[in-house]
Design a protein around this motif. Sequence first.
Motif, mmCIF file in Angstrom:
data_model
loop_
_atom_site.group_PDB
_atom_site.id
_atom_site.type_symbol
_atom_site.label_atom_id
_atom_site.label_comp_id
_atom_site.label_asym_id
_atom_site.label_seq_id
_atom_site.Cartn_x
_atom_site.Cartn_y
_atom_site.Cartn_z
ATOM 1 N N ALA A 43 -17.755 42.315 38.820
ATOM 2 C CA ALA A 43 -16.345 42.710 38.763
ATOM 3 C C ALA A 43 -15.565 41.736 37.888
ATOM 4 O O ALA A 43 -14.699 42.132 37.101
ATOM 5 C CB ALA A 43 -15.753 42.765 40.173
ATOM 6 N N ASP A 233 -11.453 45.721 39.792
ATOM 7 C CA ASP A 233 -11.893 47.067 39.425
ATOM 8 C C ASP A 233 -10.737 48.023 39.185
ATOM 9 O O ASP A 233 -10.923 49.079 38.568
ATOM 10 C CB ASP A 233 -12.808 47.643 40.516
ATOM 11 N N ARG A 249 -16.286 44.066 46.541
ATOM 12 C CA ARG A 249 -15.382 44.277 45.412
ATOM 13 C C ARG A 249 -13.922 44.308 45.844
ATOM 14 O O ARG A 249 -13.032 44.291 44.999
ATOM 15 C CB ARG A 249 -15.764 45.546 44.657
#
Length: 260
Positions: A43, A233, A249
């Motif tokens: 990420a 993201d 994430r």
Amino acid sequence: MTRASIARVYDAALNGKDNFEIDREVLAQVRAVAPGVAELAWANRDFLIRTSRFLAQQADVEQYLDLGAGLPTAENTHQVVQRVDPEARVVYVDNDPMVLAHANALLDGVARTTIVNADIFRPFEVLKNPTVRAYLDLAEPVALFQVGTLHHYPDDDVADIMHTYVDALPSGSYVAIAHFFDPETPEHSELAQQMEEKFVHSPMGSGRFRTRAEIQSLFDGLEMVEPGLVLCDDWWPDGPRLKPLSPVRHCIVGGVGRKP
């Protein structure tokens, strides 16, 4: 080889080959509480690529100061921005001997790109470095990157470090930061805290998961570029999301700020 390196741990997370067993042990320890720990590195890397492309294409930035460059991998900052603007100048900064050796070999013969040996947590050491001064005109806009670096600085005066950098940048400059994140939510806060505990007590010895307020304070004096400070993201993804984000994430955020 007996002490983990931040750069080599990231390299291991990205499936690189420039790491040792002690570096892989760090990931193994964190993997006990977060099987997808390597996704933090992915990420982070994807955010760096997208912000580099944005700053070269949309903001017309021609100068880049990439702090804590890490080991070279695919799509390094200079490769992304110089594909858009071949005249862009890039200075990497690191003080890991292995990083310096690899980068010097990779950058041999590459125009308008170099690496300097300096401690990124000592802003004046970086800003007064003669090579930095030779490559970059600090009277003109600069893009400064702290992508995946500041969470390895354990002390609470981390915002002071960024304020020193920001104060030295001219108007029209940009700052990009990606940072391990404690979402302070029932769903993901415990995971963030567990990962921090493992990172800090691993052979690497660092990895703070700061709160939104703490990370936002690193951008003081800057105007945030939309969409602001968000999950890495979620910072202008390349396409629609077809799969839900993994829990890991949700524990790394990024943002870009512009100095008025």
